[in-house]
Motif scaffolding. Structure first.
Motif, PDB file in Angstrom:
ATOM      1  N   ASN A   1     -26.676   5.444   7.757  1.00 29.74           N
ATOM      2  CA  ASN A   1     -27.390   5.393   9.033  1.00 29.74           C
ATOM      3  C   ASN A   1     -26.475   5.010  10.201  1.00 29.74           C
ATOM      4  O   ASN A   1     -26.949   4.658  11.280  1.00 29.74           O
ATOM      5  N   ASN A   2     -25.148   5.053   9.956  1.00 31.32           N
ATOM      6  CA  ASN A   2     -24.125   4.772  10.971  1.00 31.32           C
ATOM      7  C   ASN A   2     -24.143   3.319  11.457  1.00 31.32           C
ATOM      8  O   ASN A   2     -23.603   3.015  12.515  1.00 31.32           O
ATOM      9  N   GLU A   3     -24.755   2.439  10.688  1.00 30.99           N
ATOM     10  CA  GLU A   3     -24.736   1.025  11.023  1.00 30.99           C
ATOM     11  C   GLU A   3     -23.580   0.348  10.284  1.00 30.99           C
ATOM     12  O   GLU A   3     -23.308   0.653   9.125  1.00 30.99           O
ATOM     13  N   ILE A   4     -22.919  -0.567  10.982  1.00 32.87           N
ATOM     14  CA  ILE A   4     -21.722  -1.219  10.441  1.00 32.87           C
ATOM     15  C   ILE A   4     -21.956  -2.717  10.338  1.00 32.87           C
ATOM     16  O   ILE A   4     -22.493  -3.342  11.255  1.00 32.87           O
ATOM     17  N   ILE A   5     -21.553  -3.276   9.199  1.00 31.59           N
ATOM     18  CA  ILE A   5     -21.576  -4.726   8.989  1.00 31.59           C
ATOM     19  C   ILE A   5     -20.128  -5.198   8.920  1.00 31.59           C
ATOM     20  O   ILE A   5     -19.332  -4.682   8.137  1.00 31.59           O
TER      21      ILE A   5
ATOM     22  N   GLN B   1     -33.721 -11.591   5.252  1.00 30.79           N
ATOM     23  CA  GLN B   1     -32.565 -10.723   5.006  1.00 30.79           C
ATOM     24  C   GLN B   1     -32.553  -9.534   5.955  1.00 30.79           C
ATOM     25  O   GLN B   1     -31.492  -9.142   6.459  1.00 30.79           O
ATOM     26  N   ILE B   2     -33.728  -8.963   6.213  1.00 31.89           N
ATOM     27  CA  ILE B   2     -33.799  -7.812   7.130  1.00 31.89           C
ATOM     28  C   ILE B   2     -33.394  -8.232   8.538  1.00 31.89           C
ATOM     29  O   ILE B   2     -32.637  -7.534   9.220  1.00 31.89           O
ATOM     30  N   ARG B   3     -33.897  -9.392   8.992  1.00 32.88           N
ATOM     31  CA  ARG B   3     -33.552  -9.876  10.326  1.00 32.88           C
ATOM     32  C   ARG B   3     -32.065 -10.191  10.428  1.00 32.88           C
ATOM     33  O   ARG B   3     -31.407  -9.882  11.420  1.00 32.88           O
ATOM     34  N   GLN B   4     -31.516 -10.824   9.408  1.00 33.69           N
ATOM     35  CA  GLN B   4     -30.092 -11.131   9.405  1.00 33.69           C
ATOM     36  C   GLN B   4     -29.259  -9.858   9.427  1.00 33.69           C
ATOM     37  O   GLN B   4     -28.224  -9.787  10.107  1.00 33.69           O
ATOM     38  N   TYR B   5     -29.705  -8.845   8.698  1.00 33.05           N
ATOM     39  CA  TYR B   5     -28.986  -7.576   8.677  1.00 33.05           C
ATOM     40  C   TYR B   5     -28.924  -6.973  10.081  1.00 33.05           C
ATOM     41  O   TYR B   5     -27.867  -6.533  10.535  1.00 33.05           O
ATOM     42  N   LYS B   6     -30.067  -6.964  10.778  1.00 34.58           N
ATOM     43  CA  LYS B   6     -30.085  -6.409  12.133  1.00 34.58           C
ATOM     44  C   LYS B   6     -29.159  -7.181  13.062  1.00 34.58           C
ATOM     45  O   LYS B   6     -28.464  -6.598  13.901  1.00 34.58           O
ATOM     46  N   LEU B   7     -29.139  -8.501  12.926  1.00 30.83           N
ATOM     47  CA  LEU B   7     -28.258  -9.316  13.768  1.00 30.83           C
ATOM     48  C   LEU B   7     -26.790  -9.028  13.470  1.00 30.83           C
ATOM     49  O   LEU B   7     -25.962  -8.968  14.392  1.00 30.83           O
ATOM     50  N   LYS B   8     -26.456  -8.827  12.203  1.00 33.23           N
ATOM     51  CA  LYS B   8     -25.079  -8.514  11.829  1.00 33.23           C
ATOM     52  C   LYS B   8     -24.651  -7.158  12.389  1.00 33.23           C
ATOM     53  O   LYS B   8     -23.500  -6.988  12.805  1.00 33.23           O
ATOM     54  N   VAL B   9     -25.569  -6.191  12.388  1.00 31.26           N
ATOM     55  CA  VAL B   9     -25.269  -4.880  12.990  1.00 31.26           C
ATOM     56  C   VAL B   9     -25.005  -5.044  14.484  1.00 31.26           C
ATOM     57  O   VAL B   9     -24.065  -4.457  15.035  1.00 31.26           O
ATOM     58  N   GLU B  10     -25.831  -5.852  15.161  1.00 27.95           N
ATOM     59  CA  GLU B  10     -25.647  -6.078  16.598  1.00 27.95           C
ATOM     60  C   GLU B  10     -24.317  -6.782  16.873  1.00 27.95           C
ATOM     61  O   GLU B  10     -23.642  -6.482  17.864  1.00 27.95           O
ATOM     62  N   ILE B  11     -23.934  -7.703  16.002  1.00 28.19           N
ATOM     63  CA  ILE B  11     -22.636  -8.378  16.150  1.00 28.19           C
ATOM     64  C   ILE B  11     -21.495  -7.370  16.025  1.00 28.19           C
ATOM     65  O   ILE B  11     -20.526  -7.394  16.793  1.00 28.19           O
ATOM     66  N   SER B  12     -21.608  -6.458  15.064  1.00 30.00           N
ATOM     67  CA  SER B  12     -20.573  -5.426  14.882  1.00 30.00           C
ATOM     68  C   SER B  12     -20.468  -4.530  16.109  1.00 30.00           C
ATOM     69  O   SER B  12     -19.372  -4.137  16.521  1.00 30.00           O
ATOM     70  N   GLN B  13     -21.605  -4.208  16.722  1.00 29.58           N
ATOM     71  CA  GLN B  13     -21.587  -3.380  17.929  1.00 29.58           C
ATOM     72  C   GLN B  13     -20.914  -4.108  19.083  1.00 29.58           C
ATOM     73  O   GLN B  13     -20.158  -3.495  19.856  1.00 29.58           O
ATOM     74  N   LEU B  14     -21.166  -5.395  19.211  1.00 28.19           N
ATOM     75  CA  LEU B  14     -20.519  -6.183  20.272  1.00 28.19           C
ATOM     76  C   LEU B  14     -19.018  -6.289  20.028  1.00 28.19           C
ATOM     77  O   LEU B  14     -18.214  -6.188  20.970  1.00 28.19           O
ATOM     78  N   ARG B  15     -18.628  -6.483  18.778  1.00 29.28           N
ATOM     79  CA  ARG B  15     -17.198  -6.560  18.463  1.00 29.28           C
ATOM     80  C   ARG B  15     -16.510  -5.240  18.758  1.00 29.28           C
ATOM     81  O   ARG B  15     -15.352  -5.205  19.181  1.00 29.28           O
ATOM     82  N   SER B  16     -17.222  -4.142  18.542  1.00 30.30           N
ATOM     83  CA  SER B  16     -16.658  -2.823  18.851  1.00 30.30           C
ATOM     84  C   SER B  16     -16.368  -2.696  20.350  1.00 30.30           C
ATOM     85  O   SER B  16     -15.356  -2.124  20.748  1.00 30.30           O
TER      86      SER B  16
END
Length: 437
Positions: free
Chosen positions: A212-216, A362-377
């Protein structure tokens, strides 16, 4: 006419908790997330005062098994309720025009189709569970890694090959050159397309990417650092803007020069004289439409003037570049990352106190980790922090004299967008450089 609607969402597959129903014109909506408590409530309400229609998105939402689906179907239809298929943008007029589902619930063909769909959903759920737990996706581990119990582990026999590949690309900025180097040094043959995938593969940066093109981020030990990854991304973006086959050209100015007079890109031509070993390099416009045509220019003269222009102008260009705003922007992004990390810690506390269940957390944490990866990008796409130090180094003519053509090509493409040449007359010309920053 009374219309009810029932929507079931699996939090593992639809972890967006906002279901768009504002355009769904129904009298009452029942929505389940994970468990089917609302379906039981719907059945009780229908037994007291049944609607004329019940809208569902698909039969599979009525249960996790064929037996559950048939049970609820029979209970609802026995009350005289007509079941229709709905979409989120249905209005009341559309709903009235829809034909009720006319199916043979005991059909073996329908049962087989439903069971196939449920098997597919089961596989998707399994993959989703691995995703929210940040486990590697199914399949063979990328070259340079091997699969561990719950993460990728560096393969000490192959990871040096991958590391050397990245170092070669960072040194010379040439994908084909790095691919050829692997074959000569290690006998490792890979296609250029494979090398291109290596350069952009998040796995080598310590991250996991899913379909789904999401990055952790930070799921395992990386082979390259964040700084190296950011530099690779800058080089790749720059190379994509260059004409084909110039990214790995032998000459450092290849693909960078434009003739201001005819607006044509300028190519490098090698000329030899009969019975002489000396070769001469010239720069001339490609397919010049002017009459008379723009003249060729000696390559070394252009190279010397390019270096002179950089030494005189690039430090001032960097000085005028607002590094303070850049630092403020970076600080804002870093603060957002820290805030999301703190929320993740708070979610752990909510699980401990049983305010949140494990799966929802776990689902909420996953979404937050994806958002963190987007910010790091976003951080990694910004200019390098040592831009001023780079400017101080490249302002010294001696710096350029000690470099090979391949090394000069790397530095030119780090901060030069285009070199424009204005031919004033037959013997005179001027040079102007457009910097990236």
């Amino acid at each position: 006419m009374k219309i009810f609607a029932y929507i079931y969402s699996d939090p593992l597959l639809e972890y967006s908790f906002d279901i768009s129903t504002q355009n769904l014109d129904v009298d009452k909506l029942y929505h389940d997330m994970g468990e089917r408590h609302q379906l039981e409530t719907l059945l009780k309400d229908c037994q007291k005062n049944p609607p004329h229609y019940l809208g569902i998105r698909c039969l599979e939402e009525l249960g996790d098994s064929w037996e559950e689906i048939t049970k609820y179907w029979q209970q609802l239809t026995s009350l005289g309720i007509l079941i229709i298929l709905i979409e989120s943008d249905d209005n009341r007029e559309k709903l009235f025009k829809k034909k009720p589902l006319n199916i043979e619930i005991n059909s073996s063909e329908l049962q087989e189709k439903i069971q196939q769909n449920q098997y597919s959903l089961k596989l998707q759920k399994g993959q989703a569970i691995n995703r929210i737990k940040a486990l590697p996706p199914p399949g063979k581990a990328p070259y340079g890694y091997r699969r561990g119990k719950d993460r990728y582990i560096i393969d000490r026999s192959t990871s040096p090959v991958v590391k050397d590949f990245f170092e070669q690309f960072l040194l010379f900025g040439s994908l084909r050159g790095a691919v050829n180097y692997l074959e000569k040094r290690y006998g490792k043959k890979i296609a250029v397309s494979t090398g291109s995938r290596w350069l952009t593969n998040p796995v080598y940066r310590g991250d996991l990417a899913y379909q789904n093109n999401e990055i952790i981020s930070d799921t395992h030990t990386p082979i390259i650092s964040r700084e190296e990854a950011a530099q690779i991304d800058r080089l790749l973006r720059r190379n994509r803007q260059l004409p084909s086959r110039t990214a790995s050209a032998a000459r450092s100015l290849a693909g960078l020069i434009l003739c201001q007079n005819c607006q044509q890109p300028m190519t490098i031509t090698q000329v030899t004289q009969r019975n002489k070993k000396e070769t001469y390099l010239y720069i001339r416009p490609k397919n010049c439409p002017a009459k008379p045509q723009c003249k060729s220019i000696y390559y070394q003269d252009v190279l010397d003037k390019t270096i002179e222009y950089i030494c005189q102008n690039f430090p001032q260009r960097v000085k005028n570049f607002n590094l303070n705003n850049l630092a403020i922007f970076k600080e804002e992004i870093q603060q957002k990352i820290q805030q999301k990390r703190e929320i993740i810690e708070q979610i752990n506390d909510l699980v401990t106190t049983e305010i949140l269940d494990e799966q929802t957390a776990q689902i909420r944490q996953y979404k937050l980790k994806v958002e963190i990866s987007q910010l790091r990008s976003k951080l990694e796409q910004l200019p390098p922090e040592n831009l001023k130090n780079i400017a101080d180094a490249v302002s010294l003519p001696r710096f350029w004299q000690d470099l090979s053509e391949a090394e000069r090509r790397f530095y030119f493409r780090e901060f030069i967008r285009q070199i424009q040449i204005n031919q004033i007359d037959k013997n005179n010309w001027e040079l102007e450089i457009i910097f990236i920053f």
